[in-house]
Scaffold this motif. Sequence first.
Motif, PDB file in Angstrom:
ATOM      1  N   ASP A  19       0.958  -1.585  -0.199  1.00  0.00           N
ATOM      2  CA  ASP A  19       0.351  -0.311   0.099  1.00  0.00           C
ATOM      3  C   ASP A  19       0.623   1.334  -0.159  1.00  0.00           C
ATOM      4  N   ALA A  20       1.666   1.520   0.891  1.00  0.00           N
ATOM      5  CA  ALA A  20       3.080   2.345   0.975  1.00  0.00           C
ATOM      6  C   ALA A  20       3.739   2.485  -0.546  1.00  0.00           C
ATOM      7  N   TRP A  21       4.018   1.245  -1.180  1.00  0.00           N
ATOM      8  CA  TRP A  21       4.951   1.509  -2.814  1.00  0.00           C
ATOM      9  C   TRP A  21       2.996   1.816  -3.078  1.00  0.00           C
ATOM     10  N   TRP A  22       2.295   1.985  -3.271  1.00  0.00           N
ATOM     11  CA  TRP A  22       1.354   2.845  -4.283  1.00  0.00           C
ATOM     12  C   TRP A  22       0.875   3.512  -4.509  1.00  0.00           C
ATOM     13  N   HIS A  23       0.998   4.415  -3.083  1.00  0.00           N
ATOM     14  CA  HIS A  23       0.624   5.316  -1.869  1.00  0.00           C
ATOM     15  C   HIS A  23       2.145   6.534  -3.277  1.00  0.00           C
ATOM     16  N   GLU A  24       3.278   5.702  -2.812  1.00  0.00           N
ATOM     17  CA  GLU A  24       3.802   6.893  -3.428  1.00  0.00           C
ATOM     18  C   GLU A  24       4.158   7.281  -4.645  1.00  0.00           C
ATOM     19  N   ARG A  25       2.715   6.259  -5.746  1.00  0.00           N
ATOM     20  CA  ARG A  25       3.017   6.462  -6.804  1.00  0.00           C
ATOM     21  C   ARG A  25       2.035   7.746  -7.388  1.00  0.00           C
ATOM     22  N   ASN A  26       1.309   7.099  -6.126  1.00  0.00           N
ATOM     23  CA  ASN A  26      -0.353   8.526  -6.822  1.00  0.00           C
ATOM     24  C   ASN A  26      -0.798   9.527  -7.547  1.00  0.00           C
ATOM     25  N   ASP A  27       0.754  10.174  -7.925  1.00  0.00           N
ATOM     26  CA  ASP A  27       1.059  11.303  -9.079  1.00  0.00           C
ATOM     27  C   ASP A  27       0.755  10.107 -10.526  1.00  0.00           C
ATOM     28  N   LEU A  28       0.948   9.057 -10.561  1.00  0.00           N
ATOM     29  CA  LEU A  28      -0.279   9.119 -11.512  1.00  0.00           C
ATOM     30  C   LEU A  28      -1.645   8.701 -12.229  1.00  0.00           C
ATOM     31  N   TRP A  29      -2.353   9.203 -10.832  1.00  0.00           N
ATOM     32  CA  TRP A  29      -3.522   9.316 -10.933  1.00  0.00           C
ATOM     33  C   TRP A  29      -3.933  11.052 -11.369  1.00  0.00           C
ATOM     34  N   GLU A  30      -3.247  11.603 -11.136  1.00  0.00           N
ATOM     35  CA  GLU A  30      -3.531  12.803 -10.959  1.00  0.00           C
ATOM     36  C   GLU A  30      -2.851  13.571 -12.358  1.00  0.00           C
ATOM     37  N   THR A  31      -1.285  13.010 -12.873  1.00  0.00           N
ATOM     38  CA  THR A  31      -0.693  13.673 -14.321  1.00  0.00           C
ATOM     39  C   THR A  31      -1.472  12.819 -15.646  1.00  0.00           C
ATOM     40  N   TYR A  32      -1.243  11.272 -15.345  1.00  0.00           N
ATOM     41  CA  TYR A  32      -0.978  10.117 -16.170  1.00  0.00           C
ATOM     42  C   TYR A  32      -2.433   9.475 -16.465  1.00  0.00           C
ATOM     43  N   PHE A  33      -3.047   8.933 -16.112  1.00  0.00           N
ATOM     44  CA  PHE A  33      -4.402   8.733 -15.805  1.00  0.00           C
ATOM     45  C   PHE A  33      -5.032  10.145 -16.650  1.00  0.00           C
ATOM     46  N   ASP A  34      -5.685   8.900 -18.085  1.00  0.00           N
ATOM     47  CA  ASP A  34      -6.418   9.626 -18.803  1.00  0.00           C
ATOM     48  C   ASP A  34      -8.071   8.669 -19.218  1.00  0.00           C
ATOM     49  N   VAL A  35      -8.705   9.109 -18.266  1.00  0.00           N
ATOM     50  CA  VAL A  35     -10.135   8.698 -17.982  1.00  0.00           C
ATOM     51  C   VAL A  35     -10.697   7.751 -18.963  1.00  0.00           C
ATOM     52  N   ASP A  36     -10.958   8.695 -20.169  1.00  0.00           N
ATOM     53  CA  ASP A  36     -11.187   8.244 -21.861  1.00  0.00           C
ATOM     54  C   ASP A  36     -10.325   7.026 -22.307  1.00  0.00           C
ATOM     55  N   ARG A  37      -9.357   6.848 -21.508  1.00  0.00           N
ATOM     56  CA  ARG A  37      -8.761   6.035 -22.113  1.00  0.00           C
ATOM     57  C   ARG A  37      -9.322   4.066 -21.379  1.00  0.00           C
ATOM     58  N   THR A  46     -13.659   1.656 -18.098  1.00  0.00           N
ATOM     59  CA  THR A  46     -14.032   0.740 -17.122  1.00  0.00           C
ATOM     60  C   THR A  46     -13.336   0.676 -15.314  1.00  0.00           C
ATOM     61  N   MET A  47     -12.116   0.941 -16.246  1.00  0.00           N
ATOM     62  CA  MET A  47     -11.279   1.504 -14.403  1.00  0.00           C
ATOM     63  C   MET A  47     -11.784   2.675 -14.058  1.00  0.00           C
ATOM     64  N   THR A  48     -12.436   3.201 -14.492  1.00  0.00           N
ATOM     65  CA  THR A  48     -12.513   4.421 -13.884  1.00  0.00           C
ATOM     66  C   THR A  48     -14.248   4.372 -13.231  1.00  0.00           C
ATOM     67  N   ALA A  49     -14.711   3.983 -14.289  1.00  0.00           N
ATOM     68  CA  ALA A  49     -16.250   3.095 -13.341  1.00  0.00           C
ATOM     69  C   ALA A  49     -16.208   2.855 -12.007  1.00  0.00           C
ATOM     70  N   ILE A  50     -15.016   1.612 -12.627  1.00  0.00           N
ATOM     71  CA  ILE A  50     -15.280   0.892 -10.963  1.00  0.00           C
ATOM     72  C   ILE A  50     -14.855   1.390 -10.045  1.00  0.00           C
ATOM     73  N   TRP A  51     -13.246   2.024  -9.821  1.00  0.00           N
ATOM     74  CA  TRP A  51     -12.957   2.947  -8.776  1.00  0.00           C
ATOM     75  C   TRP A  51     -13.963   4.126  -8.318  1.00  0.00           C
ATOM     76  N   TYR A  52     -14.973   4.849  -9.163  1.00  0.00           N
ATOM     77  CA  TYR A  52     -15.909   5.886  -8.735  1.00  0.00           C
ATOM     78  C   TYR A  52     -17.150   4.826  -8.205  1.00  0.00           C
ATOM     79  N   ALA A  53     -17.203   3.596  -7.954  1.00  0.00           N
ATOM     80  CA  ALA A  53     -18.096   2.702  -7.484  1.00  0.00           C
ATOM     81  C   ALA A  53     -17.567   1.785  -6.576  1.00  0.00           C
ATOM     82  N   GLU A  54     -16.230   2.597  -5.870  1.00  0.00           N
ATOM     83  CA  GLU A  54     -15.335   2.097  -4.938  1.00  0.00           C
ATOM     84  C   GLU A  54     -16.087   0.153  -5.348  1.00  0.00           C
TER      85      GLU A  54
END
Length: 271
Positions: free
Chosen positions: A202-220, A223-231
């Motif tokens: 979990d700490a390893w993933w936390h260090e890479r949180n910038d992936l979601w803010e900077t690189y992750f494209d919700v349009d691309r 499905t991953m995005t929909a599952i995220w919003y559905a927790e």
Amino acid sequence: MSVQHSGGGQPGRTLALLWRNRLPAAKPEATKPPLGRKPTLHLDAVVDAAIALADERGLAAASMNGVAKTLGVGTMTLYTYVPSKDELLDLMVDQVLGERELPGPGEERPSDWREQIELYSDQTRAMFGRHPWLGRISTVRPPIGPGMLSGREYLLSALFGIGLPPNEVNTAALAITTYVDSAAGLEAESDQIERITGQTHDAWWHERNDLWETYFDVDRYPTMTAIWYAEGYGEGTREVAAESYRFGLDRLLDGIQSLTPQISREIQAGS
């Protein structure tokens, strides 16, 4: 970390070593010390030392030189007990496979076949946890020793009486082995990485949180995005891994159970 393969030794020599304690009248030549010398070791001690080294320092540490040094003997002396690293690897694997507390023929066991599979699952996962190096060994060509065959006999016996034809009993047992052993190996590797690095996943993933803010494209990745919003991703990596394992094993056993004659009749009656 490279993967090593079991089953690479000379067949007759390896079988004699693996079954040395089950056939006392047939002493393998490889376990006999040179003529004129008193034995300074026993093969069991060699295998125990190799396993202890691998447990403590990883599989690479359990080399012939490393084991000899641990036992206080020369490497050439060690070769009089076990001819090569190939045979030593098979002996190590089969011994830890035999550590699982699985009831043999005539011994008391859970009455329900699914509970018997659960016992195999629990014992196998615990075994990989004690010996995480086991996950770095491919057993596509397994060590055909008492430890390996005991586990195989137990699984087949758990499935043999539920109404499947023999070929499906064998196929189902192989499917269970593939799932449980693979998942247990990954689980042990995950725990080992956390111990070695001192960092949780979990700490390893936390260090890479910038992936979601900077690189992750919700349009691309809609499905991953929909599952995220559905927790739908759960609370933490360890919890999710445990749930995933449980889900997979339950569905596998459900699928096997659906093939049994009683379940098939119930399905047909309800349709």
